[in-house]
Design a protein around this motif. Sequence first.
Motif: not given
Length: 152
Positions: A21-24, A31-35, A98-103, A116-118
């Motif tokens: 849920t936190g990565c979705g 919180g970490d996605t763009s427009g 595009t994997h987990a919406s991390c910046l 986040c995951h490399g």
Amino acid sequence: MNARRRTVLAAGAAGAAALATGCGSSDEGGGDTSGTPTASNGASDGPSDGASPDASDGVELAGTGDIPIGGGTVFKEQKVVVTQPEEGEFKAFSAVCTHASCLVSTVSDGTINCPCHGSRFSITDAAVEAGPATRPLPDERISVSGGTIRLG
């Protein structure tokens, strides 16, 4: 299965669900996605294919001299990364993995890097160079004029 094992498995499943849920993403992109990204990202010193007519009204990101040749800069507030693969050639991509919406956090050795995951993406076209991401970073529209890079 004994009660202790069931308790441990249930707790592990709940933790995994919370992590997912936190990565979705949410309706607002999390919180970490763009427009919504735009269709073109190419820019050069001068008129740019894909630059909007009102590009001079866009948010100023940096001067052209601030983006290293063969590298790039992440603009966290705007959730965009600007690269300069070759001298005078500027590209912009979403800074949201595009994997987990991390910046994404850095640009080095020809790649845009997600902590986040490399996952790593090419500075030239944002293609995936190392997973777990399977899709490239979306293009963002920039304009370059008078030594200034603007978003939009």
